[in-house]
Design an enzyme around this catalytic site. Structure first.
Site, PDB file in Angstrom:
ATOM      1  N   GLY A   1       2.794   2.707  11.980  1.00  0.00           N
ATOM      2  CA  GLY A   1       2.343   1.463  11.341  1.00  0.00           C
ATOM      3  C   GLY A   1       3.454   0.697  10.635  1.00  0.00           C
ATOM      4  N   ILE A   2       4.039   1.289   9.600  1.00  0.00           N
ATOM      5  CA  ILE A   2       5.083   0.598   8.833  1.00  0.00           C
ATOM      6  C   ILE A   2       6.351   0.464   9.677  1.00  0.00           C
ATOM      7  CG2 ILE A   2       6.617   0.822   6.821  1.00  0.00           C
ATOM      8  CD1 ILE A   2       4.199   2.192   5.365  1.00  0.00           C
TER       9      ILE A   2
ATOM     10  N   ASN B   1      12.158   6.142   7.867  1.00  0.00           N
ATOM     11  CA  ASN B   1      10.750   5.801   7.640  1.00  0.00           C
ATOM     12  C   ASN B   1       9.763   6.868   8.113  1.00  0.00           C
ATOM     13  OD1 ASN B   1       8.291   3.841   7.563  1.00  0.00           O
ATOM     14  ND2 ASN B   1       8.467   4.415   9.721  1.00  0.00           N
ATOM     15  N   ALA B   2      10.165   7.706   9.084  1.00  0.00           N
ATOM     16  CA  ALA B   2       9.202   8.682   9.628  1.00  0.00           C
ATOM     17  C   ALA B   2       8.677   9.569   8.496  1.00  0.00           C
ATOM     18  CB  ALA B   2       9.869   9.540  10.699  1.00  0.00           C
ATOM     19  N   GLY B   3       7.398   9.845   8.519  1.00  0.00           N
ATOM     20  CA  GLY B   3       6.825  10.700   7.480  1.00  0.00           C
ATOM     21  C   GLY B   3       5.484  11.258   7.915  1.00  0.00           C
TER      22      GLY B   3
ATOM     23  N   GLY C   1      -3.926  15.583  -4.730  1.00  0.00           N
ATOM     24  CA  GLY C   1      -4.140  15.894  -3.321  1.00  0.00           C
ATOM     25  C   GLY C   1      -2.881  15.751  -2.486  1.00  0.00           C
TER      26      GLY C   1
ATOM     27  N   TYR D   1       3.793  16.617  -0.733  1.00  0.00           N
ATOM     28  CA  TYR D   1       4.266  15.311  -0.235  1.00  0.00           C
ATOM     29  C   TYR D   1       4.991  14.565  -1.359  1.00  0.00           C
ATOM     30  CZ  TYR D   1       3.658  10.495   1.613  1.00  0.00           C
ATOM     31  OH  TYR D   1       3.840   9.204   2.049  1.00  0.00           O
TER      32      TYR D   1
ATOM     33  N   LYS E   1       8.883  13.293  -1.472  1.00  0.00           N
ATOM     34  CA  LYS E   1       9.251  11.888  -1.663  1.00  0.00           C
ATOM     35  C   LYS E   1      10.049  11.722  -2.961  1.00  0.00           C
ATOM     36  CE  LYS E   1       7.278  10.102   2.050  1.00  0.00           C
ATOM     37  NZ  LYS E   1       8.084   9.517   3.127  1.00  0.00           N
TER      38      LYS E   1
ATOM     39  N   PRO F   1       5.898   2.611  -0.599  1.00  0.00           N
ATOM     40  CA  PRO F   1       4.580   2.032  -0.304  1.00  0.00           C
ATOM     41  C   PRO F   1       3.524   2.659  -1.209  1.00  0.00           C
ATOM     42  CG  PRO F   1       5.606   2.965   1.687  1.00  0.00           C
ATOM     43  CD  PRO F   1       6.389   3.455   0.507  1.00  0.00           C
ATOM     44  N   GLY F   2       2.493   1.879  -1.513  1.00  0.00           N
ATOM     45  CA  GLY F   2       1.249   2.455  -2.005  1.00  0.00           C
ATOM     46  C   GLY F   2       0.355   2.647  -0.790  1.00  0.00           C
TER      47      GLY F   2
HETATM   48  P1  NAD Z   1       2.271   6.383  10.658  1.00  0.00           P
HETATM   49  O1  NAD Z   1       1.622   7.696  10.828  1.00  0.00           O
HETATM   50  O2  NAD Z   1       1.579   5.145  11.091  1.00  0.00           O
HETATM   51  O3  NAD Z   1       3.717   6.397  11.341  1.00  0.00           O
HETATM   52  C1  NAD Z   1       4.603   7.473  11.188  1.00  0.00           C
HETATM   53  C2  NAD Z   1       5.433   7.561  12.453  1.00  0.00           C
HETATM   54  O4  NAD Z   1       6.380   8.622  12.262  1.00  0.00           O
HETATM   55  C3  NAD Z   1       4.592   7.927  13.692  1.00  0.00           C
HETATM   56  O5  NAD Z   1       4.882   7.041  14.743  1.00  0.00           O
HETATM   57  C4  NAD Z   1       5.013   9.353  13.999  1.00  0.00           C
HETATM   58  O6  NAD Z   1       4.992   9.651  15.392  1.00  0.00           O
HETATM   59  C5  NAD Z   1       6.427   9.377  13.444  1.00  0.00           C
HETATM   60  N1  NAD Z   1       6.873  10.744  13.130  1.00  0.00           N
HETATM   61  C6  NAD Z   1       6.203  11.692  12.439  1.00  0.00           C
HETATM   62  N2  NAD Z   1       6.917  12.821  12.387  1.00  0.00           N
HETATM   63  C7  NAD Z   1       8.074  12.582  13.056  1.00  0.00           C
HETATM   64  C8  NAD Z   1       9.206  13.365  13.362  1.00  0.00           C
HETATM   65  N3  NAD Z   1       9.296  14.640  12.990  1.00  0.00           N
HETATM   66  N4  NAD Z   1      10.217  12.804  14.065  1.00  0.00           N
HETATM   67  C9  NAD Z   1      10.124  11.507  14.488  1.00  0.00           C
HETATM   68  N5  NAD Z   1       9.057  10.726  14.243  1.00  0.00           N
HETATM   69  C10 NAD Z   1       8.037  11.260  13.537  1.00  0.00           C
HETATM   70  O7  NAD Z   1       2.634   6.308   9.090  1.00  0.00           O
HETATM   71  P2  NAD Z   1       3.092   5.104   8.147  1.00  0.00           P
HETATM   72  O8  NAD Z   1       2.031   4.889   7.165  1.00  0.00           O
HETATM   73  O9  NAD Z   1       3.619   3.983   8.944  1.00  0.00           O
HETATM   74  O10 NAD Z   1       4.279   5.856   7.368  1.00  0.00           O
HETATM   75  C11 NAD Z   1       5.609   5.385   7.337  1.00  0.00           C
HETATM   76  C12 NAD Z   1       6.242   5.914   6.056  1.00  0.00           C
HETATM   77  O11 NAD Z   1       5.582   5.361   4.913  1.00  0.00           O
HETATM   78  C13 NAD Z   1       6.169   7.434   5.894  1.00  0.00           C
HETATM   79  O12 NAD Z   1       7.395   7.915   5.389  1.00  0.00           O
HETATM   80  C14 NAD Z   1       5.075   7.623   4.881  1.00  0.00           C
HETATM   81  O13 NAD Z   1       5.217   8.823   4.161  1.00  0.00           O
HETATM   82  C15 NAD Z   1       5.277   6.404   4.009  1.00  0.00           C
HETATM   83  N6  NAD Z   1       4.098   6.046   3.212  1.00  0.00           N
HETATM   84  C16 NAD Z   1       2.952   5.635   3.816  1.00  0.00           C
HETATM   85  C17 NAD Z   1       1.850   5.335   3.027  1.00  0.00           C
HETATM   86  C18 NAD Z   1       0.540   4.885   3.623  1.00  0.00           C
HETATM   87  O14 NAD Z   1      -0.448   4.752   2.885  1.00  0.00           O
HETATM   88  N7  NAD Z   1       0.463   4.614   4.916  1.00  0.00           N
HETATM   89  C19 NAD Z   1       1.928   5.433   1.630  1.00  0.00           C
HETATM   90  C20 NAD Z   1       3.119   5.844   1.061  1.00  0.00           C
HETATM   91  C21 NAD Z   1       4.196   6.150   1.855  1.00  0.00           C
END
Ligand code: NAD
Length: 250
Positions: A17-18, A90-92, A151, A155, A159, A185-186
């Site tokens: 997504g992000i 960004n991956a997470g 929860g 994580y 972070k 991000p929130g």
């Molecule tokens: P998402 O699940 O939509 O996208 C994450 C992407 O990372 C996926 O495409 C996944 O395939 C990829 N990924 C996961 N593990 C991987 C690995 N080992 N190697 C390569 N790619 C990998 O999530 P998102 O919400 O877009 O998250 C992006 C970032 O934002 C993350 O770091 C997440 O922790 C952080 N974040 C998200 C939120 C939220 O509410 N969505 C809140 C705070 C922080």
């Protein structure tokens, strides 16, 4: 002239997504984008969108927890798109459960993706950036690192580690023309948030609780984060390093 004209950028998790919103945004700013993701189909979709829009991007399969895959993806990026100027870590991944119910296999996976994966990427790109005396690193952490989040204990710890790592690297590499900043991000409307909610008794109720706690009254969208990441990745932020910005609706 656009802010990232001709710059080579790597975005990890670029198929999500992000990450996808960030890839599209950076491409619109003129960057050549390497979309790294363990989900190659998702990365290909983002590349197709960018190319259809007249931008330049290439997809690479890469599990960031595996240093050999990271080295191969960075080498392939540099061979096809040129030296890396900007890295967006960004991956997470997240799980939602009380700390006392988490098991070591979950901690290890959370740490491997959210912290060790970022270390691998940084280790792979920083020497080249230092040699070229130019680099922009943007690490995507979470508001959970700043205020805690029930929860999401492990994580949050990962972070929080990423935030501390970023502040230290900002100091260590400042004299080499490299900036290191963090976007937090929130709750943001992506697959990750939906996955987190699945860990709750009532997923819809949890998402609504997240939303209603946000002063600006809505969940974040990928583009909200992409705006901030594009700023830190550009020379508009040339004199900004070691900073942590919440993009979370207040
Ligand atoms: P998402 O699940 O939509 O996208 C994450 C992407 O990372 C996926 O495409 C996944 O395939 C990829 N990924 C996961 N593990 C991987 C690995 N080992 N190697 C390569 N790619 C990998 O999530 P998102 O919400 O877009 O998250 C992006 C970032 O934002 C993350 O770091 C997440 O922790 C952080 N974040 C998200 C939120 C939220 O509410 N969505 C809140 C705070 C922080």
């Amino acid at each position: 002239m656009q802010r990232l004209d001709g710059k080579t950028v790597i975005v990890t998790g670029g198929g999500g997504g992000i990450g996808a919103a960030t890839c599209r945004r950076l491409a619109r700013e003129g960057a050549k984008v390497a979309v790294l993701d363990m989900n190659l189909d998702a990365a290909h979709k983002v590349v197709a969108d960018i190319c259809a829009d007249g931008g330049q991007a290439v997809a690479f399969a890469c599990d960031i927890t595996d240093r050999a895959q990271v080295d191969a993806a960075v080498a392939a990026t540099e061979a096809q798109l040129g030296p890396v100027a900007v890295l967006v870590n960004n991956a997470g991944w997240d799980v939602f459960k009380p700390f006392v119910k988490t098991v070591p296999e979950e901690w290890n996976k959370l740490i491997a993706i959210n912290l060790t994966g970022a270390l691998h990427m940084l280790h792979a790109v920083l020497p080249g950036m230092a040699e070229r005396k130019y680099g922009r690193i943007v690490n995507v952490a979470s508001d959970a690192a700043r205020g805690g989040s029930s929860g999401e204990a492990v994580y949050s710890a990962c972070k929080g580690g990423l935030v501390a790592l970023s502040k230290t690297l900002a100091r260590e590499h400042a004299r080499q023309g490299i900036t290191v900043n963090v976007v937090c991000p929130g709750p943001t409307d992506t697959a990750l948030l939906a996955g987190v909610a699945e860990g709750a008794r009532d997923p819809a109720k949890l998402i609504e609780a997240f939303r209603s706690a946000i002063p600006l009254g809505r969940l974040g969208q990928g583009d909200d984060l992409a705006n901030a990441i594009a700023f830190f990745g550009s020379d508009d932020a040339a004199f900004v390093t070691g900073q942590v910005l919440s993009v979370s609706g207040g």
